[in-house]
Structures are given as structure tokens and as C-alpha cells.
Design an enzyme around this catalytic site. Structure first.
Site, short mmCIF file in Angstrom:
data_model
loop_
_atom_site.label_atom_id
_atom_site.label_comp_id
_atom_site.label_asym_id
_atom_site.label_seq_id
_atom_site.Cartn_x
_atom_site.Cartn_y
_atom_site.Cartn_z
N ASP A 1 44.29 37.85 40.28
CA ASP A 1 44.90 37.83 41.61
C ASP A 1 46.10 36.92 41.56
O ASP A 1 46.15 35.99 40.75
CB ASP A 1 43.91 37.33 42.67
CG ASP A 1 43.83 35.80 42.67
OD1 ASP A 1 44.49 35.17 43.54
OD2 ASP A 1 43.15 35.23 41.80
N ASP B 1 37.98 33.45 47.51
CA ASP B 1 37.93 32.20 46.76
C ASP B 1 37.26 31.15 47.64
O ASP B 1 37.01 31.38 48.82
CB ASP B 1 39.32 31.77 46.29
CG ASP B 1 40.28 31.46 47.43
OD1 ASP B 1 39.82 31.32 48.58
OD2 ASP B 1 41.49 31.35 47.17
#
Length: 409
Positions: free
Chosen positions: A304, A125
């Protein structure tokens, strides 16, 4: 002469190959950097089964990505991660890896894959969510975000440009655009301003990637992120903008931040109706097992969440029949296996009574066992979902599973 993968601010163009020079080595990488094949779609929902292919292997979707924030999935050895939990892809965190061990160490190691000895896929990310969570330690401006390290109090700045460079150094297979994740609840006007800034940041991310070649001998793929809080018109506008960028995959951010599940599903449905069908869709930070199944039904391919490991460390176990708080006294003399399904070796090797004892004694092994169990269950869940999508009975199975899992044992 350096030849780089060419990105354009409004359309990520496809080319067949690149060659560039780095550290006296010539890397030639076949493109597209990532391929996505849609195998089948469920007739009674929007659920899909597909396969993502990168230079580090295949990812069968729908997929759950265990979170390895600082280069480790908490409490789990790489051998157990690979052989027992067996994910096709895991997630790393740009913010945390930038601060520690720092990109210079990762570059010396040859990237995060080599540093942590993981030869499968990694997604990073961009740090946008961590910036959101550091609300008392950061200042957001058009240029970027100035924040205070949670480690030593030092000040740092993230911009769309340097976050792309950091993710090049980390070397994940899939890298994310730098965005702002808005809180919940969020004022409409703030959400609108934030969304437009995220879009402007996206242009800067893409423009800078044009100047920033891959650092290692494999390709990376870039995903932009849809924002817009829980406002349908903003989500629609953002999804249209993100879809127009023509990226190899797309993500949905800013959900699972405290909003009711029904609002999450409503926003997901709005966005998946707009994002292209032939690209994978990643719903960031989600969620409970029920959240995952409901969002698969809405057309999401990738997930996730820290929940399986975080909740495990607090004694919560997820099972196909509901959740268990292993700290409860009722398990004190229950010598049955942790989970008779036996998804991972810990499920039948240890009893509920023994695991409860480990938590009562504050033994680290208890947290490890629970983490392996929960991650194994999450992987089983998405792989079962895939099987039922391929078999054509996903919706019936999903509805049954949601009822089964929605209780405490």
C-alpha cells in the site's frame, strides 16, 4: 453462551467455526478467517503468485491496495474505484477513522464497508505509523501512546487493547497489530527497545482479541508486524518472533521512512527468508513502481502507499515508460492521450495538453484525472507482475520494466 475465536499469546490456533451473539443476532463464521493459496513461485527470484480468500472475496497476489485513509480514496468515486481501477482490496486508517467520523458512527452504519458502500476487502492499519508521524504531538510509554488530535487538539490514548476494539468497530477484513514505527535514521538501542515493546504490545493485542468478538456478520484476520529499523540482527530477531505467533498473515513495518532503497531491499530480504512461505507477506507503505517490483522479487505479496494519489495531486504521472510532470511547459501543446496504453478511461479520453491546462488553472478535475490514471497504472503493474510470475518469465520482465520506468519523460 458466547463462543469467541480463541487466540493465544504465542500461537494463533486454528479452529473450524465460531458462533457468537451480538445485537440479538447470532453470527456463525467458518474458519480459518482467511485462506491463502500459493499458486506458483518464480524460479529466478523469490516472487510468488497466490490467492487470498476472505468473506468479502478473493485477492489475487501480488496486490497493491489503494489507500482510503478516511473512508475515501482521495479524488476517486466508488464507481470509478470499482469499475476502472478495480482493486480487490483497499486500505483504511484506524487513527483517522477513530477521530472522524468516530467508531460510534461506523457501528451505527454497520461498519466501514456499509458506510462507504464498498463490498470488497478492506485492510486497516493500526495507527502506529500515524503515531510515528505525529512526533511533536505524542508521548510513547509502555502502556500505549498519548497523542493530540490534528483536528481539534484534543488528547487521546491508543493502547494495544483499545486499538483492537477500534478495528473491530471499523470492521476491516484484515486488521493490524499496534506497533511503533521507528524513524530513519534510528539509534540501535532505541530501535531494539522499540522492537521489544512492539513484541510485548503484540501479546497484548492477541490476548485482547480473545475477549473481543467480531461485530459484524463476517470474520476478521489479524496480522502482526515485523520491526527492527535497518539493523539486520533486529529484523531477524523480530521476524522470528512474529513468525512464531502463527498468524494467518504477516507484515513488515518501519521501512519506506526515508532509508535508501537498497537498505529497504536488504531488510526485506532478511525478513522474507524467515517469514513462513504459506502465509501472505505485506510490506507496509511501499512504494514507487520500481520499489514494488523489486520487493515482489524478494517475496512480498501485498503493498500500500499514498504515492499514486499524493503525487497525482502534484501533477506527477507514473507510466510504463517513466514519470511525467504534467505541469511542465513541454506538455502545453501535446494533444496525444495521457497514456496510450489506455488502462483506465481517462488515459485516452483526455490529452496531456488538457490535463496540463487543468493543473495550470488549479481545477480539481485535473487532480481527479491524474489520481485515476496513477491508481490504474499501479493496479496494472502488479497484475502484469502476477501474469509474468505465472508465465515463468517474471525476472526478465521485471528487469526490463525497472529500466523503462526509471526515467523522466
Amino acid at each position: 453462551m458466547n463462543v469467541y475465536h480463541k487466540f493465544y499469546p504465542t500461537s494463533l490456533q486454528h479452529i473450524t467455526s465460531i458462533t457468537y451473539f451480538s445485537l440479538n443476532k447470532t453470527y456463525s463464521v467458518s474458519l480459518p478467517t482467511m485462506q491463502f493459496k500459493l499458486n506458483t513461485k518464480d524460479t529466478a527470484s523469490k516472487a510468488r503468485a497466490g490467492v487470498i480468500t476472505t468473506d468479502h472475496g478473493t485477492i489475487e497476489t501480488p496486490i497493491f491496495m489503494p489507500v482510503g485513509t478516511v473512508g475515501t480514496v482521495k479524488g476517486v468515486h466508488q464507481t470509478e474505484l470499482k469499475n476502472e481501477i478495480n482493486p480487490d482490496i483497499i486500505l483504511g486508517n484506524t487513527y483517522h477513522l477513530y477521530l472522524r467520523p468516530q467508531t460510534k458512527i461506523l457501528e451505527k452504519a454497520g461498519g466501514l464497508h456499509k458506510f462507504m458502500n464498498w463490498d470488497r476487502n478492506i485492510l486497516t492499519d493500526s495507527g502506529g505509523y500515524q503515531v510515528y508521524s505525529l512526533s511533536g504531538r505524542r508521548k510513547i510509554k509502555e502502556e500505549g501512546v498519548k497523542f493530540k488530535s490534528h483536528i481539534d487538539g484534543s488528547y487521546h490514548t491508543f493502547t494495544p487493547e483499545n486499538v483492537m476494539e477500534i478495528q473491530r468497530s471499523i470492521g476491516a477484513d484484515i486488521i493490524m497489530a499496534f506497533d511503533e514505527c521507528t524513524p530513519y535514521p534510528c539509534d540501535y538501542n532505541y530501535a531494539k527497545r522499540s522492537m521489544h515493546m512492539t513484541h510485548r504490545w503484540l501479546k497484548r493485542c492477541i490476548t485482547h482479541l480473545d475477549k473481543t468478538p467480531f461485530k459484524y456478520d463476517y470474520a476478521q484476520t489479524f496480522f502482526p508486524i515485523v520491526q527492527g529499523s535497518t539493523y539486520k540482527d533486529l529484523r531477524k530477531q523480530s521476524a522470528e518472533y512474529i513468525a512464531s505467533a502463527g498468524a494467518e498473515g504477516n507484515a513488515i513495518g518501519g521501512l519506506s521512512v526515508g532509508e535508501p532503497a537498497e537498505e529497504m531491499y536488504e531488510m526485506t530480504e532478511v525478513v522474507t527468508a524467515i517469514l513462513p512461505e504459506d502465509k501472505p507477506r505485506y510490506l507496509m507503505g511501499v512504494g514507487t513502481p520500481i520499489n514494488i517490483l523489486e520487493n515482489i522479487a524478494l517475496g512480498i505479496d501485498m503493498f500500500d502507499c499514498v504515492m499514486p494519489t499524493r503525487n497525482a495531486r502534484n501533477g506527477m504521472l507514473f507510466t510504463a515508460n517513466g514519470t511525467i510532470n504534467i505541469k511542465n511547459k513541454k506538455w502545453e501543446d501535446d494533444f496525444s492521450p495521457i497514456d496510450e496504453m489506455g488502462i483506465t478511461y481517462v488515459d485516452t479520453l483526455y490529452s496531456k495538453a488538457y490535463l496540463r491546462h487543468l493543473f495550470a488553472a488549479k481545477e480539481l478535475l485535473g487532480k481527479q484525472i491524474a489520481s485515476i490514471h496513477n491508481l490504474g497504472f499501479y493496479m496494472w503493474l502488479v497484475r502484469e507482475a502476477r501474469k509474468h510470475i505465472l508465465a515463468g518469465d517474471f525476472t526478465e520482465w521485471k528487469n526490463r520494466m525497472v529500466k523503462q520506468m526509471d526515467k523522466r519523460l
